[in-house]
Write a protein that holds these residues in place. Structure first.
Motif, PDB file in Angstrom:
ATOM      1  N   ASN A 193      -8.864   9.935  -7.213  1.00  7.31           N
ATOM      2  CA  ASN A 193      -9.585   9.582  -5.992  1.00  7.31           C
ATOM      3  C   ASN A 193      -9.736   7.992  -5.700  1.00  7.31           C
ATOM      4  OD1 ASN A 193     -11.910   8.161  -7.144  1.00  7.31           O
ATOM      5  ND2 ASN A 193     -12.587  10.448  -7.790  1.00  7.31           N
ATOM      6  N   HIS A 194     -10.320   7.384  -4.734  1.00  4.85           N
ATOM      7  CA  HIS A 194     -10.292   6.191  -4.422  1.00  4.85           C
ATOM      8  C   HIS A 194     -11.049   5.317  -5.356  1.00  4.85           C
ATOM      9  CE1 HIS A 194     -14.488   5.696  -2.899  1.00  4.85           C
ATOM     10  NE2 HIS A 194     -14.457   7.264  -2.817  1.00  4.85           N
ATOM     11  N   THR A 195     -11.978   5.940  -6.249  1.00  8.67           N
ATOM     12  CA  THR A 195     -12.832   5.157  -7.211  1.00  8.67           C
ATOM     13  C   THR A 195     -11.981   4.872  -8.576  1.00  8.67           C
ATOM     14  OG1 THR A 195     -13.785   6.967  -8.175  1.00  8.67           O
ATOM     15  CG2 THR A 195     -14.972   6.068  -6.368  1.00  8.67           C
ATOM     16  N   GLU A 196     -10.688   5.569  -8.554  1.00 12.57           N
ATOM     17  CA  GLU A 196      -9.861   5.460  -9.762  1.00 12.57           C
ATOM     18  C   GLU A 196      -8.767   4.477  -9.438  1.00 12.57           C
ATOM     19  OE1 GLU A 196     -10.373   9.583 -11.858  1.00 12.57           O
ATOM     20  OE2 GLU A 196      -9.396   9.605 -10.036  1.00 12.57           O
ATOM     21  N   ALA A 197      -8.608   3.817  -8.340  1.00 11.84           N
ATOM     22  CA  ALA A 197      -7.551   3.268  -7.895  1.00 11.84           C
ATOM     23  C   ALA A 197      -7.547   1.573  -7.742  1.00 11.84           C
ATOM     24  CB  ALA A 197      -6.884   3.756  -6.872  1.00 11.84           C
ATOM     25  N   GLN A 231      -8.862  -0.193   4.138  1.00 14.92           N
ATOM     26  CA  GLN A 231      -8.831   0.890   4.925  1.00 14.92           C
ATOM     27  C   GLN A 231      -8.649   2.384   4.162  1.00 14.92           C
ATOM     28  OE1 GLN A 231      -5.568  -0.166   7.629  1.00 14.92           O
ATOM     29  NE2 GLN A 231      -6.900  -0.860   9.041  1.00 14.92           N
ATOM     30  N   GLY A 232      -8.266   2.181   3.268  1.00 12.31           N
ATOM     31  CA  GLY A 232      -8.064   3.626   2.211  1.00 12.31           C
ATOM     32  C   GLY A 232      -9.264   3.481   1.300  1.00 12.31           C
ATOM     33  N   ASN A 233     -10.363   2.649   1.535  1.00  8.90           N
ATOM     34  CA  ASN A 233     -11.580   2.654   0.600  1.00  8.90           C
ATOM     35  C   ASN A 233     -11.197   2.562  -0.646  1.00  8.90           C
ATOM     36  OD1 ASN A 233     -14.387   2.798   0.452  1.00  8.90           O
ATOM     37  ND2 ASN A 233     -14.426   4.965   0.220  1.00  8.90           N
ATOM     38  N   ILE A 234     -10.339   1.519  -1.021  1.00  4.91           N
ATOM     39  CA  ILE A 234      -9.800   1.387  -2.466  1.00  4.91           C
ATOM     40  C   ILE A 234     -10.080  -0.114  -2.889  1.00  4.91           C
ATOM     41  CG2 ILE A 234      -7.738   1.246  -3.888  1.00  4.91           C
ATOM     42  CD1 ILE A 234      -6.473   3.101  -1.970  1.00  4.91           C
ATOM     43  N   TYR A 235     -10.682  -0.363  -4.085  1.00  8.13           N
ATOM     44  CA  TYR A 235     -11.062  -1.577  -4.649  1.00  8.13           C
ATOM     45  C   TYR A 235      -9.629  -2.590  -4.556  1.00  8.13           C
ATOM     46  CZ  TYR A 235     -13.156  -4.876  -7.967  1.00  8.13           C
ATOM     47  OH  TYR A 235     -13.473  -5.814  -8.798  1.00  8.13           O
ATOM     48  N   THR A 236     -10.013  -3.613  -3.835  1.00  6.80           N
ATOM     49  CA  THR A 236      -8.879  -4.455  -3.737  1.00  6.80           C
ATOM     50  C   THR A 236      -8.907  -5.822  -4.577  1.00  6.80           C
ATOM     51  OG1 THR A 236     -10.311  -5.722  -1.930  1.00  6.80           O
ATOM     52  CG2 THR A 236      -8.709  -3.707  -1.218  1.00  6.80           C
ATOM     53  N   VAL A 237      -7.862  -6.026  -5.017  1.00  8.76           N
ATOM     54  CA  VAL A 237      -7.485  -7.223  -5.694  1.00  8.76           C
ATOM     55  C   VAL A 237      -6.641  -8.307  -4.994  1.00  8.76           C
ATOM     56  CG1 VAL A 237      -6.653  -7.922  -8.013  1.00  8.76           C
ATOM     57  CG2 VAL A 237      -7.854  -5.724  -7.821  1.00  8.76           C
ATOM     58  N   GLY A 238      -7.079  -9.246  -4.508  1.00  7.11           N
ATOM     59  CA  GLY A 238      -6.022 -10.332  -3.971  1.00  7.11           C
ATOM     60  C   GLY A 238      -5.657 -11.207  -5.057  1.00  7.11           C
ATOM     61  N   VAL A 239      -4.408 -11.394  -5.126  1.00  5.24           N
ATOM     62  CA  VAL A 239      -3.552 -12.171  -6.158  1.00  5.24           C
ATOM     63  C   VAL A 239      -3.200 -13.390  -5.576  1.00  5.24           C
ATOM     64  CG1 VAL A 239      -3.408  -9.928  -7.585  1.00  5.24           C
ATOM     65  CG2 VAL A 239      -1.576 -11.048  -6.246  1.00  5.24           C
ATOM     66  N   GLN A 240      -3.238 -14.575  -6.419  1.00  5.47           N
ATOM     67  CA  GLN A 240      -2.790 -15.805  -6.379  1.00  5.47           C
ATOM     68  C   GLN A 240      -1.866 -16.320  -7.429  1.00  5.47           C
ATOM     69  OE1 GLN A 240      -6.147 -17.908  -4.598  1.00  5.47           O
ATOM     70  NE2 GLN A 240      -5.184 -17.596  -2.609  1.00  5.47           N
ATOM     71  N   TRP A 241      -0.952 -15.575  -7.930  1.00  2.00           N
ATOM     72  CA  TRP A 241      -0.395 -16.042  -8.982  1.00  2.00           C
ATOM     73  C   TRP A 241       1.318 -16.045  -9.009  1.00  2.00           C
ATOM     74  CZ3 TRP A 241      -3.151 -11.429 -10.705  1.00  2.00           C
ATOM     75  CH2 TRP A 241      -2.319 -10.165 -10.784  1.00  2.00           C
ATOM     76  N   THR A 248      -8.197 -14.194   4.980  1.00  2.00           N
ATOM     77  CA  THR A 248      -9.232 -13.860   5.947  1.00  2.00           C
ATOM     78  C   THR A 248      -9.957 -12.637   5.783  1.00  2.00           C
ATOM     79  OG1 THR A 248      -7.396 -13.056   7.542  1.00  2.00           O
ATOM     80  CG2 THR A 248      -7.815 -15.574   7.651  1.00  2.00           C
ATOM     81  N   ILE A 249      -9.341 -11.759   5.090  1.00  2.00           N
ATOM     82  CA  ILE A 249      -9.802 -10.515   5.001  1.00  2.00           C
ATOM     83  C   ILE A 249     -10.352 -10.614   3.340  1.00  2.00           C
ATOM     84  CG2 ILE A 249      -9.588  -8.054   4.897  1.00  2.00           C
ATOM     85  CD1 ILE A 249      -7.681  -8.250   7.007  1.00  2.00           C
ATOM     86  N   GLU A 250     -11.468 -10.630   3.092  1.00  3.69           N
ATOM     87  CA  GLU A 250     -11.983 -10.728   1.580  1.00  3.69           C
ATOM     88  C   GLU A 250     -11.849  -9.576   0.612  1.00  3.69           C
ATOM     89  OE1 GLU A 250     -16.080 -12.185  -0.796  1.00  3.69           O
ATOM     90  OE2 GLU A 250     -15.878 -12.334   1.379  1.00  3.69           O
ATOM     91  N   PRO A 251     -10.974  -9.823  -0.348  1.00  3.86           N
ATOM     92  CA  PRO A 251     -10.692  -8.722  -1.318  1.00  3.86           C
ATOM     93  C   PRO A 251     -12.047  -8.568  -2.245  1.00  3.86           C
ATOM     94  CG  PRO A 251      -9.707 -10.651  -2.151  1.00  3.86           C
ATOM     95  CD  PRO A 251     -10.222 -11.011  -0.673  1.00  3.86           C
ATOM     96  N   ASN A 252     -11.907  -7.522  -2.738  1.00  2.00           N
ATOM     97  CA  ASN A 252     -13.295  -7.331  -3.834  1.00  2.00           C
ATOM     98  C   ASN A 252     -13.406  -8.457  -4.835  1.00  2.00           C
ATOM     99  OD1 ASN A 252     -12.636  -4.161  -2.907  1.00  2.00           O
ATOM    100  ND2 ASN A 252     -14.779  -4.750  -3.013  1.00  2.00           N
TER     101      ASN A 252
END
Length: 82
Positions: free
Chosen positions: A7-11, A26-36, A46-50
């Motif tokens: 489910n979305h809490t496991e992704a 949009q998928g209600n999933i925890y988002t990780v923005g990366v800059q590596w 401009t859209i803030e990741p978690n």
């Protein structure tokens, strides 16, 4: 996710662009923005990741915090060894 029976809490949705972060949200999933990434580095989202991470080590730390019972570092090392 249905195919994998999670489910979305496991992704996590990992991305290096606003489009990636938007898709995760949009998928209600925890988002990780990366800059590596060496060749492409989003200066800002401009859209803030978690969470915003600058290196892979920090990502592994986040994995451990979200899932303390699972040894992601061992899993990653096994994958690299294959």
């Amino acid at each position: 996710m249905d195919l994998l029976d999670v489910n979305h809490t496991e992704a996590f949705f990992i991305g290096d662009s606003d489009a990636d972060i938007l898709a995760g949200k949009q998928g209600n999933i925890y988002t990780v923005g990366v800059q590596w990434l060496k060749n492409y580095d989003t200066v800002y989202f401009t859209i803030e990741p978690n969470v915003l991470l600058k290196n892979v080590s920090d990502f592994i730390t986040v994995l451990k915090v979200k899932n303390p019972e699972y040894d992601f570092l061992e899993w990653i090392e096994e994958g690299i060894a294959r």
